[in-house]
Design an enzyme around this catalytic site. Structure first.
Site, PDB file in Angstrom:
ATOM      1  N   ALA A  98       0.819  -1.214   0.000  1.00  0.00           N
ATOM      2  CA  ALA A  98       0.000   0.000   0.000  1.00  0.00           C
ATOM      3  C   ALA A  98       0.850   1.260   0.000  1.00  0.00           C
ATOM      4  O   ALA A  98       0.342   2.347  -0.249  1.00  0.00           O
ATOM      5  CB  ALA A  98      -0.939   0.009   1.199  1.00  0.00           C
ATOM      6  N   LYS A  99       2.129   1.130   0.324  1.00  0.00           N
ATOM      7  CA  LYS A  99       3.097   2.241   0.289  1.00  0.00           C
ATOM      8  C   LYS A  99       2.565   3.487   0.986  1.00  0.00           C
ATOM      9  O   LYS A  99       2.661   4.602   0.481  1.00  0.00           O
ATOM     10  CB  LYS A  99       3.502   2.549  -1.151  1.00  0.00           C
ATOM     11  CG  LYS A  99       4.200   1.381  -1.848  1.00  0.00           C
ATOM     12  CD  LYS A  99       4.652   1.763  -3.241  1.00  0.00           C
ATOM     13  CE  LYS A  99       5.382   0.611  -3.915  1.00  0.00           C
ATOM     14  NZ  LYS A  99       4.487  -0.519  -4.257  1.00  0.00           N
ATOM     15  N   ARG A 100       2.033   3.304   2.173  1.00  0.00           N
ATOM     16  CA  ARG A 100       1.490   4.426   2.923  1.00  0.00           C
ATOM     17  C   ARG A 100       2.623   5.264   3.522  1.00  0.00           C
ATOM     18  O   ARG A 100       3.671   4.753   3.894  1.00  0.00           O
ATOM     19  CB  ARG A 100       0.570   3.931   4.034  1.00  0.00           C
ATOM     20  CG  ARG A 100      -0.679   3.197   3.529  1.00  0.00           C
ATOM     21  CD  ARG A 100      -1.519   4.080   2.625  1.00  0.00           C
ATOM     22  NE  ARG A 100      -2.869   3.549   2.458  1.00  0.00           N
ATOM     23  CZ  ARG A 100      -3.349   3.027   1.338  1.00  0.00           C
ATOM     24  NH1 ARG A 100      -2.572   2.931   0.276  1.00  0.00           N
ATOM     25  NH2 ARG A 100      -4.583   2.598   1.258  1.00  0.00           N
TER      26      ARG A 100
END
EC number: 4.1.1.23
Length: 281
Positions: A98-100
């Site tokens: 999700a590369k938050r």
């Protein structure tokens, strides 16, 4: 909240037992079409269930790309929830791609979405972006420790654009990517058999001997297969840290669907090739 055994320990065991392969679940529109599926929620659900059925019981890690589910709104997220739960029930560890990345309470909310043990989307690990400063990840680091989950921090990514940030040099002479690796090594200090805080490091980057990749944590390595890297390339890229590499293969496996047997054969082939390359190094 029930606390799991630390992610690093669970990952080390899964890699030793099943081989160090991560298969991506990337249901983008072109791949759905290749499978003869419509680009809708029904197609998404069929695709995801098939991948989980085919490989969740035999690979160490599955990595769903949340964006390809989110684009269908709440119904797509519901499919993602089911996929995560079924993959974990079958014995695979799930890394949510999700590369938050944000600050303060917003970062804490992102962390709770994926790393709180009671969250519907709870995953064994989460990909995160540190480019608001490594310290901005503290809420995710803290919750991962509490829940027995892990993080994969973007450090040296395979996309060409990444270099303008990750290869930049700070005033003290240390590169930005190297700084992220150093932070992760500190997080993992003293952990056995493997720390839970890993880095994303592209398998397509060539010789990385100038970087300290031995962070006592896992290295999630995209780029095997369609992006051009091969299992045989891994020792040359990762050197002494290769035993802790989790190579990610997406299209190289997924293009063999929707046939379950063909997906399994492809995953088994990549797992065997990766095991051979890592063992021989």
């Amino acid at each position: 909240m029930t606390v799991l055994e630390p992610f690093g320990a669970r990952l080390r065991r899964a890699m030793d037992e099943r081989g160090p392969l991560c298969v991506g679940i990337d249901p983008h529109a072109s791949l759905l079409a290749e499978w003869g599926l419509n680009d809708d929620v029904a197609g998404l659900e069929r695709f995801s269930r098939t991948v989980v059925e085919a490989v969740a019981g035999r690979v160490a890690v599955l990595k769903p790309q949340s964006a390809f589910f989110e684009r269908f709104g709440s119904r797509g997220v519901a499919v993602l929830e089911t996929s995560v739960q079924e993959a974990r029930a079958a014995g695979a560890l799930v890394v949510m791609d999700a590369k938050r990345g944000d600050i303060g309470s917003t970062m804490a909310a992102y962390a709770e979405s994926f790393l709180h043990k009671d969250a519907p989307l709870f995953s064994d690990a989460l990909t995160v972006s540190p480019y608001l400063g490594y310290g901005s990840l503290k809420p995710a680091v803290d919750l991962a420790r509490e829940s027995g989950a892990g993080l994969f921090v973007l450090a040296l990514t395979s996309n060409p654009e990444g270099g303008e940030v990750q290869h930049a040099v700070r005033g003290d002479g240390l590169g930005v990517g190297a700084t992220m690796l150093a932070h992760l090594a500190a997080e993992n200090a003293g952990e056995e058999p493997l720390g839970s805080f890993g880095a994303v490091v592209g398998a397509t980057l060539g010789d990385l001997s100038s970087y300290e990749l031995d962070i006592n944590g896992p290295l999630l390595a995209p780029g095997i297969g369609a992006q051009g890297a091969t299992p045989a390339d891994l020792p040359g890229v990762f050197g002494a840290a290769v035993r802790n590499v989790v190579p990610n293969v997406s299209r190289g496996v997924l293009r063999h669907g929707p046939d379950v047997a063909a997906l399994r054969t492809a995953a088994d082939r990549f797992a065997a090739e990766i095991r051979t390359a890592v063992t021989a190094s």
